[in-house]
Design a protein around this motif. Structure first.
Motif, mmCIF file in Angstrom:
data_model
loop_
_atom_site.group_PDB
_atom_site.id
_atom_site.type_symbol
_atom_site.label_atom_id
_atom_site.label_comp_id
_atom_site.label_asym_id
_atom_site.label_seq_id
_atom_site.Cartn_x
_atom_site.Cartn_y
_atom_site.Cartn_z
ATOM 1 N N TYR A 1 50.279 -35.101 -65.065
ATOM 2 C CA TYR A 1 49.020 -35.744 -64.684
ATOM 3 C C TYR A 1 49.197 -37.225 -64.347
ATOM 4 N N ASP B 1 48.219 -38.853 -61.765
ATOM 5 C CA ASP B 1 47.025 -39.430 -61.147
ATOM 6 C C ASP B 1 46.047 -39.962 -62.192
ATOM 7 N N ASP B 2 46.016 -39.349 -63.357
ATOM 8 C CA ASP B 2 45.134 -39.843 -64.412
ATOM 9 C C ASP B 2 45.567 -41.227 -64.878
ATOM 10 N N ARG C 1 47.252 -43.392 -63.016
ATOM 11 C CA ARG C 1 46.973 -44.320 -61.913
ATOM 12 C C ARG C 1 45.515 -44.755 -61.931
ATOM 13 N N THR D 1 36.741 -36.900 -59.896
ATOM 14 C CA THR D 1 36.575 -37.743 -58.712
ATOM 15 C C THR D 1 35.692 -37.100 -57.654
ATOM 16 N N SER E 1 41.031 -37.568 -63.067
ATOM 17 C CA SER E 1 41.201 -37.071 -61.703
ATOM 18 C C SER E 1 40.408 -35.790 -61.444
#
Length: 238
Positions: free
Chosen positions: A213, A215-216, A218, A90, A87
């Protein structure tokens, strides 16, 4: 090394960690490094944005200093800016070359390059594309998939085979032709039976979520959302 440890006679082979690179590197035209949480997922995201990744062996202070002297940013293990976290990449600027150390994926890339094989990095996000590219590069010669694994935090840092890299390897192998070793076939069947659904509940994912974390995780569980096929050339993945 004896032929059976090299999985001789099979077109598609699977092994784990640094010793796996040693076992398969002499025979295979292509080695695909898989480190889903998080190195090869981070590479996919960075390369998708037009950046490049220079993999550095873990705790290689000389290599990190050389990268800094060359004016390259050096990624951290964690953090919000240019780190090993997917993340954090990005929004990486196109054209950036990021030196990125990691204990598994980056170190394995460096080892694999020494074998003379073509080296690709793959994850769930680009599994089909990497499989296609591996076939093109290999021709009639074997393809080796190297699942990175994680490390037990014990003396000697022994290898811990992990669910996420088994799934990532299996996703890539599922898109490769027959002629698979039993080890490779096992990974493909595991992925075909489960997909990526269980990845969020594995040890590595829970560790990242607990560290703040999610989002990592995901990003790492997205399947075939990318068509980039990062290839290592002159020490840089692009």
């Amino acid at each position: 090394m004896d032929a059976w440890f090299r999985q001789a006679g099979y077109q598609v082979r699977l092994e784990w960690g640094p010793d796996g690179v040693t076992a398969l590197g002499g025979d295979c035209a292509v080695l695909v490094i898989v480190d889903v949480l998080s190195f090869t997922t981070s590479v996919d995201i960075a390369v998708s944005r037009g950046a490049r990744i220079m993999p550095l062996r873990w705790k290689d202070e000389a290599a990190e200093e050389n990268a800094r002297l060359a004016g390259l940013p050096v990624g951290a293990a964690f953090g919000d800016k240019l780190s090993l976290r997917p993340s954090s990449l990005t929004s990486i600027e196109p054209g950036t070359t990021l030196a990125l150390p990691s204990a598994n994926g980056a170190t394995l890339c460096a080892l694999a390059e020494e074998t003379g094989a073509h080296v690709l990095t793959g994850c769930l996000r680009n599994a089909d594309a990497v499989a296609t590219r591996a076939r093109e590069l290999a021709g009639e010669r074997p393809i080796g998939i190297i699942a990175g694994g994680e490390r037990w935090q014990l003396p000697g840092d022994p290898l811990r085979p992990c669910w996420e890299d088994l799934l990532g390897a299996g996703a890539i192998i599922s898109a490769l032709p027959d002629g698979r070793s039993p080890e490779a076939e096992m990974a493909a069947r595991t992925y075909q039976a489960t997909g990526a659904e269980m990845l969020a509940d594995c040890v590595g994912a829970k560790e990242l979520v607990a560290a703040g974390y999610p989002d990592d995780v995901r990003l790492a569980t997205e399947v075939n959302v990318s068509t980039v096929t990062p290839r290592l050339s002159n020490g840089v993945l692009s």
